[in-house]
Design a protein around this motif. Structure first.
Motif, mmCIF file in Angstrom:
data_model
loop_
_atom_site.group_PDB
_atom_site.id
_atom_site.type_symbol
_atom_site.label_atom_id
_atom_site.label_comp_id
_atom_site.label_asym_id
_atom_site.label_seq_id
_atom_site.Cartn_x
_atom_site.Cartn_y
_atom_site.Cartn_z
ATOM 1 N N LEU A 130 0.702 -1.141 0.110
ATOM 2 C CA LEU A 130 -0.091 -0.163 -0.118
ATOM 3 C C LEU A 130 0.974 1.238 -0.113
ATOM 4 N N LEU A 131 2.098 1.229 0.606
ATOM 5 C CA LEU A 131 3.268 2.660 0.677
ATOM 6 C C LEU A 131 4.046 2.713 -0.641
ATOM 7 N N ALA A 132 3.610 1.870 -1.075
ATOM 8 C CA ALA A 132 4.810 1.659 -1.758
ATOM 9 C C ALA A 132 3.773 2.285 -3.815
ATOM 10 N N GLN A 133 2.093 1.951 -3.491
ATOM 11 C CA GLN A 133 1.110 2.346 -4.264
ATOM 12 C C GLN A 133 0.962 3.815 -4.191
ATOM 13 N N HIS A 162 9.162 2.518 -0.204
ATOM 14 C CA HIS A 162 10.492 1.529 0.378
ATOM 15 C C HIS A 162 10.691 1.603 1.384
ATOM 16 N N GLY A 163 10.080 0.892 1.797
ATOM 17 C CA GLY A 163 10.762 0.318 3.808
ATOM 18 C C GLY A 163 10.482 3.058 3.882
ATOM 19 N N MET A 164 10.827 2.479 5.783
ATOM 20 C CA MET A 164 10.620 4.247 6.143
ATOM 21 C C MET A 164 11.958 4.999 4.802
ATOM 22 N N SER A 203 8.948 10.843 12.056
ATOM 23 C CA SER A 203 10.101 11.549 12.194
ATOM 24 C C SER A 203 10.679 12.942 12.194
ATOM 25 N N SER A 204 10.702 13.863 12.884
ATOM 26 C CA SER A 204 10.468 15.358 12.313
ATOM 27 C C SER A 204 12.767 15.387 12.282
ATOM 28 N N SER A 205 13.008 16.298 11.681
ATOM 29 C CA SER A 205 13.796 16.824 11.056
ATOM 30 C C SER A 205 14.447 17.973 11.675
ATOM 31 N N ALA A 206 15.201 18.513 11.643
ATOM 32 C CA ALA A 206 16.000 19.544 11.878
ATOM 33 C C ALA A 206 15.135 20.954 11.593
ATOM 34 N N ASN A 207 14.657 20.592 10.129
ATOM 35 C CA ASN A 207 14.078 22.038 10.153
ATOM 36 C C ASN A 207 12.137 22.058 9.574
ATOM 37 N N ILE A 208 11.776 20.427 10.431
ATOM 38 C CA ILE A 208 9.960 20.833 10.060
ATOM 39 C C ILE A 208 10.334 19.367 11.165
ATOM 40 N N ASP A 209 9.316 19.867 11.943
ATOM 41 C CA ASP A 209 8.887 19.285 13.148
ATOM 42 C C ASP A 209 7.370 18.833 12.853
ATOM 43 N N ILE A 210 7.237 17.825 13.657
ATOM 44 C CA ILE A 210 5.793 16.849 13.734
ATOM 45 C C ILE A 210 5.711 16.967 14.769
ATOM 46 N N GLU A 211 4.547 17.137 15.618
ATOM 47 C CA GLU A 211 4.153 16.735 16.690
ATOM 48 C C GLU A 211 2.576 16.516 15.973
ATOM 49 N N ALA A 212 2.065 15.697 17.234
ATOM 50 C CA ALA A 212 0.889 15.101 17.713
ATOM 51 C C ALA A 212 -0.082 16.349 18.424
ATOM 52 N N PHE A 213 -1.262 16.541 17.973
ATOM 53 C CA PHE A 213 -3.080 17.209 18.847
ATOM 54 C C PHE A 213 -2.618 16.065 19.509
ATOM 55 N N GLY A 269 14.482 22.792 -0.135
ATOM 56 C CA GLY A 269 15.108 21.352 -0.809
ATOM 57 C C GLY A 269 14.607 19.637 0.429
ATOM 58 N N GLU A 270 13.027 20.007 1.118
ATOM 59 C CA GLU A 270 12.955 18.377 2.550
ATOM 60 C C GLU A 270 11.659 17.931 1.855
ATOM 61 N N THR A 271 11.206 16.814 1.892
ATOM 62 C CA THR A 271 10.571 16.101 2.036
ATOM 63 C C THR A 271 10.327 16.145 2.856
ATOM 64 N N VAL A 272 8.324 16.233 2.968
ATOM 65 C CA VAL A 272 7.955 15.694 3.988
ATOM 66 C C VAL A 272 6.674 14.350 3.665
ATOM 67 N N HIS A 273 7.094 13.150 4.229
ATOM 68 C CA HIS A 273 5.922 12.254 3.770
ATOM 69 C C HIS A 273 4.790 11.351 4.906
ATOM 70 N N ILE A 274 3.580 11.824 4.773
ATOM 71 C CA ILE A 274 2.754 11.830 5.599
ATOM 72 C C ILE A 274 1.121 10.693 5.199
ATOM 73 N N PRO A 275 2.131 9.276 5.376
ATOM 74 C CA PRO A 275 1.224 8.686 4.045
ATOM 75 C C PRO A 275 0.152 7.809 5.397
ATOM 76 N N VAL A 276 -0.938 7.945 5.103
ATOM 77 C CA VAL A 276 -1.865 6.324 5.453
ATOM 78 C C VAL A 276 -2.381 5.506 4.752
ATOM 79 N N ILE A 277 -2.115 3.860 6.254
ATOM 80 C CA ILE A 277 -2.996 2.594 4.923
ATOM 81 C C ILE A 277 -3.789 2.102 6.612
ATOM 82 N N MET A 278 -5.009 1.337 5.361
ATOM 83 C CA MET A 278 -5.865 1.343 6.875
ATOM 84 C C MET A 278 -5.848 -0.537 5.993
ATOM 85 N N THR A 279 -6.652 -0.924 7.049
ATOM 86 C CA THR A 279 -6.261 -2.812 6.678
ATOM 87 C C THR A 279 -7.770 -3.324 7.283
#
Lengths: 308, 308
Positions: free
Chosen positions: A11-14, A19-21, A38-48, A64-74
């Motif tokens: 699903l994550l590949a689709q 492919h992996g983390m 995972s956060s990076s030096a410039n991009i902070d992710i925190e839960a509500f 030039g940074e990328t943020v990935h936030i995929p969701v899968i449901m099974t």
């Protein structure tokens, strides 16, 4: 944290070409729960703490940074409502990869409603890629109802590519955008429906600032007995440019309705829309068949081209 | 029968190019009452007994005749609701000239609601011309709310030119059409609004038969503080062609909203729409000014061209 199964990986590949983390900042969500963040030096992710979802903060000037936030449901029988807020600092330039994949092998519906809101700082640039996909041998519906809100500050630029690949039983999409002076938005939506699927897409885009500019490109293929409705509205409230373009290919017993609205509330607004609904041109198929393809292959080739 | 005054004559010239009584079949109505009516050998006009209005019956095969049915209103404070039914025989080929002119010198509104229904027989041809116009020094509103229903039998052809010249305070237009196999409709609507006028135009066109074809051309100019809404819907239910084209020129503080819908309910329906809203291109004005026109003259010339 949950483990990723073979189905999860697929699903994550689709939906996110993962492919992996991934590297850098990311948040992977499965069946309403966190897999890894995972956060990076410039991009902070925190839960509500008061609702499901995350706040993504991109520092001003991040490049030039990328943020990935995929969701899968099974799992069948669950509805996951999640809020993702993106605060993009002035002058930042990032890529955001979202998307949701559902594998439903049960008889009950699986639903994901992602409410994504973007605040783009002055002069910032965002490329947003979102893919929706459903699969699974169950009879339960696979439902995706995304809401996308985009608030663009002066001279910001945003390119959104939102694609529904296949397998989504029903979708109701809401997209709301506001553009300040000099902001530019390119919004591409591609939908494939088949079987008895339904897709409704509502958009409301407000060109509020001088020199703001939006281009909406909607491409869709409705196969079998599926039904699609497009309802984008662009309102020009200043000296601005808006262009809405809807193209739909209809096959089998499918139905498609396009009602793109444009509204000029300023003498200096220039708004255009175009829409076309029709089947694949016969001569296109014949041309590919002379190159050795079967009729089905030719049709598939044309559809792939159209949606890519 | 009522007499025609100088104002009446001028209104009739504006809306129906009439100077004196027309030849052939006609019905002239003033302030809710008959002025004069005439049938011809092939075209019968008779009044309804249960409601206001007339039934116009064109004999099959009638060729080259014209029917005039203008309406003029010169009194404030009245609302005239009238039903005009047109039964066009198979193979007939006629021109129908309608229209309504209002001269309101009072403080109360004057309103005319014409409900025109057309049944076109097999292979018949109709050219329909309708002009709406308002004038008068009073503060009373001049309201025109026309309903136009067109039922086209196989292989019939209909060309409708509906124009709102100027001076109409508010209008709400409803146009409903159904096309059988091989029927072709060309529907042109031209609206000019100014001051604080409002215009709403709703259309619902159903392409029901194989090979049916509609072309909708909407051209409008919105000046000053006026507001216009276009809401045409074309539904293709068979192998058919539909083309909707809306062009609007916006001036001053005017607002225009265009929401042309197309809906394909058949794989073989080919539907297209286009819409553009903007102001007059600056280079067009400059070009005419180099030919010696003032800016106002150049603007007027371009508007006349656009609406003619």
């Amino acid at each position: 944290m949950a483990e990723l199964t073979a189905i999860d990986e697929e699903l994550l590949a689709q939906i996110a070409d993962l492919h992996g983390m991934p590297r850098g900042a990311f948040n992977i969500r499965k069946d309403g729960q966190l897999v890894e963040r995972s956060s990076s030096a410039n991009i902070d992710i925190e839960a509500f703490t008061d609702k499901q979802g995350i706040k993504i903060t991109v520092a001003p000037g991040t490049k030039g940074e990328t943020v990935h936030i995929p969701v899968i449901m099974t799992k069948a029988g669950i509805t996951d409502v999640v809020y993702n807020d993106f605060h993009i600092g002035d002058g930042a330039d990032v890529v955001i990869v979202a998307g949701c994949g559902i594998h439903n092998s049960g008889d009950e519906a699986t639903e994901h409603d992602g409410i994504h809101s973007f605040w783009l700082g002055k002069g910032s640039r965002v490329r947003y890629v979102e893919k929706h996909y459903g699969e699974g041998e169950g009879t339960g519906e696979r439902i995706l109802n995304p809401t996308t809100n985009v608030y663009m500050d002066e001279d910001s630029f945003c390119e959104m590519e939102m694609t529904q690949l296949k397998g989504v039983s029903s979708t109701e999409r809401e997209t709301n955008c506001e553009l300040a002076a000099g902001a530019k938005l390119i919004l591409t939506e591609k939908l494939l429906t088949h079987g008895k699927q339904t897709a409704i897409s509502n958009m409301d885009i407000r060109l509020k600032g001088e020199g703001s500019n939006v281009q909406v490109i909607s491409r869709s293929v409705a196969q079998d007995d599926s039904y699609q409705v497009f309802n984008p509205l662009v309102v020009g409230e200043a000296a601005c440019h808006g262009h809405v373009q809807c193209d739909a290919i209809i096959m089998g017993n499918a139905k498609v309705k396009a009602i793109p609205g444009i509204e000029a509330a300023s003498e200096d607004a220039q708004l255009i829309h175009e829409a076309a609904i029709g089947k694949i041109a016969g001569d296109q198929i014949v041309k590919l068949m002379t190159l050795g393809m079967s009729e089905e292959e030719a049709e598939q080739e044309i559809l792939n081209d159209f949606l890519s």
